[in-house]
Design a protein around this motif. Sequence first.
Motif, mmCIF file in Angstrom:
data_model
loop_
_atom_site.group_PDB
_atom_site.id
_atom_site.type_symbol
_atom_site.label_atom_id
_atom_site.label_comp_id
_atom_site.label_asym_id
_atom_site.label_seq_id
_atom_site.Cartn_x
_atom_site.Cartn_y
_atom_site.Cartn_z
ATOM 1 N N GLY A 180 -0.342 8.708 6.113
ATOM 2 C CA GLY A 180 -0.268 7.261 5.941
ATOM 3 C C GLY A 180 0.993 6.628 6.502
ATOM 4 N N LEU A 181 2.081 7.383 6.539
ATOM 5 C CA LEU A 181 3.359 6.799 6.964
ATOM 6 C C LEU A 181 3.526 6.892 8.484
ATOM 7 N N ASP A 218 -4.889 6.829 2.198
ATOM 8 C CA ASP A 218 -4.915 8.134 1.508
ATOM 9 C C ASP A 218 -6.305 8.471 0.977
ATOM 10 N N SER A 243 -0.083 10.997 -1.436
ATOM 11 C CA SER A 243 0.631 10.993 -2.707
ATOM 12 C C SER A 243 -0.340 11.507 -3.764
ATOM 13 N N ASN A 262 7.269 12.810 -1.563
ATOM 14 C CA ASN A 262 7.394 11.394 -1.266
ATOM 15 C C ASN A 262 8.716 10.936 -1.890
ATOM 16 N N ARG A 286 10.509 6.607 -6.767
ATOM 17 C CA ARG A 286 10.074 5.286 -6.331
ATOM 18 C C ARG A 286 10.995 4.193 -6.875
ATOM 19 N N ARG A 338 2.286 -4.768 -5.954
ATOM 20 C CA ARG A 338 1.247 -3.866 -5.443
ATOM 21 C C ARG A 338 1.490 -2.477 -6.014
ATOM 22 N N MET A 365 -0.145 1.663 -6.197
ATOM 23 C CA MET A 365 -1.076 2.579 -5.559
ATOM 24 C C MET A 365 -2.395 2.481 -6.323
ATOM 25 N N PHE A 383 -2.082 1.443 0.963
ATOM 26 C CA PHE A 383 -0.791 1.271 1.622
ATOM 27 C C PHE A 383 -0.934 0.548 2.958
ATOM 28 N N ASN A 404 8.348 2.035 -3.695
ATOM 29 C CA ASN A 404 8.292 3.231 -2.859
ATOM 30 C C ASN A 404 9.706 3.761 -2.709
HETATM 31 C C1 TF8 Z 1 1.978 4.492 -1.348
HETATM 32 C C2 TF8 Z 1 2.485 5.898 -1.129
HETATM 33 C C3 TF8 Z 1 2.429 6.118 0.388
HETATM 34 C C4 TF8 Z 1 1.868 7.434 0.887
HETATM 35 C C5 TF8 Z 1 1.410 7.347 2.360
HETATM 36 C C6 TF8 Z 1 1.340 5.999 2.970
HETATM 37 O O1 TF8 Z 1 2.773 3.625 -1.707
HETATM 38 O O2 TF8 Z 1 3.773 6.040 -1.616
HETATM 39 O O3 TF8 Z 1 3.685 6.056 0.922
HETATM 40 O O4 TF8 Z 1 0.982 8.042 0.085
HETATM 41 O O5 TF8 Z 1 0.228 7.977 2.588
HETATM 42 O O6 TF8 Z 1 0.790 4.260 -1.145
#
Ligand code: TF8
Length: 338
Positions: A39-40, A78, A96, A151, A154, A175, A177, A198, A215
């Motif tokens: 995702g990043l 994800d 994550s 990760n 946060r 926001r 997850m 994300f 994050n």
């Molecule tokens: C989120 C997570 C993401 C990751 C990644 C984008 O905030 O912390 O950084 O899982 O896949 O969605």
Amino acid sequence: TAMLILVLAACGGTESEGNSSNGDGSDSGEEKVIRAGIGLNDKHPQYKGLLKFKEIVEEKTDGSIKVETFHSGQLGDDRTMIENLQINSQQVVIPSTAPMANFVPEFSVFDIPFLFPSEDVADQVLDGETGQKILDKLEGQDLKGLAYWENGFRDLTNSERAVSSVEDFKGLKIRTMENDLHLDAFKELGANPTPMAFTELFTAMQQGTVDGQENPYATIYLQKFYEVQDHVSNTHHIYSPFVFLMSKTFFDNLSEENQKIVKEAAEEAGEYERKLNREANEKYLKKLQEEGMEFTEITDEAREEMKKKVQPVVDEYKSKIGEDIVDEVYKAVEEASK
Ligand code: TF8
């Protein structure tokens, strides 16, 4: 942004080369392709770690397994990528743990706020028996968990106000997850949370659909959230592990030797990723301030107050996650903290 979307759309549309397998658990000798998506973006340690995995696997298998890498959610968010693994249209993703709880509820144990006191304790619990036990639960979902990556802790950012205490969460559109425990914990803190993939987050912050997000610093900096966020607080409210996931169908069709290679490569690349990630999180708070973000320190007292405030949510979720596994993780944390 328009340009980026075009590029992403183009990449998302590439077809997989056939991952043929003979289905008897042994390689047929032909080339296999691992489509791996994250995702990043390509600046993040998550991608550097993935490149390390590629390097190790291609070298150790003499190129008979090729790894194609996709970053920035090019193959989806994800949750979508995990579903891709279940039908083996994608072979690797490193999500994550929070969205994984929608597939295997036990993963929500890692969503308990303030569970891990340090990265070192997290490493011990995740890399030990308890972490493995939770990975094993993935098999029932046609997924294979090969290793925990990081990760990280946060931290909260927003565009409205400096957040230093529980009161400051009031009404903030955050926001989260896609995870029920996260959602309920932020509600309990008085915020107005919205779960969102994300991949939609930057635009949502830019357009003011949400005021903030949470994050680790590395993500906040490398994804340029400072362009649309003014405040950052070291809430450190949750330690987010990543899991290096593989399609179980793909894994089961590898020879034993290649299974060992991909497993060890995921572990070795994970150690590298953790190291880079810790260096990144160390240096990027300062960089965020240089980019104009205002930093607000959360005192131990204020953090304790947050912890108390969300305790009813933790109590409520204990049975949903599974009392035994929650107790086991608490015990493992205690052991590792000695
Ligand atoms: C989120 C997570 C993401 C990751 C990644 C984008 O905030 O912390 O950084 O899982 O896949 O969605």
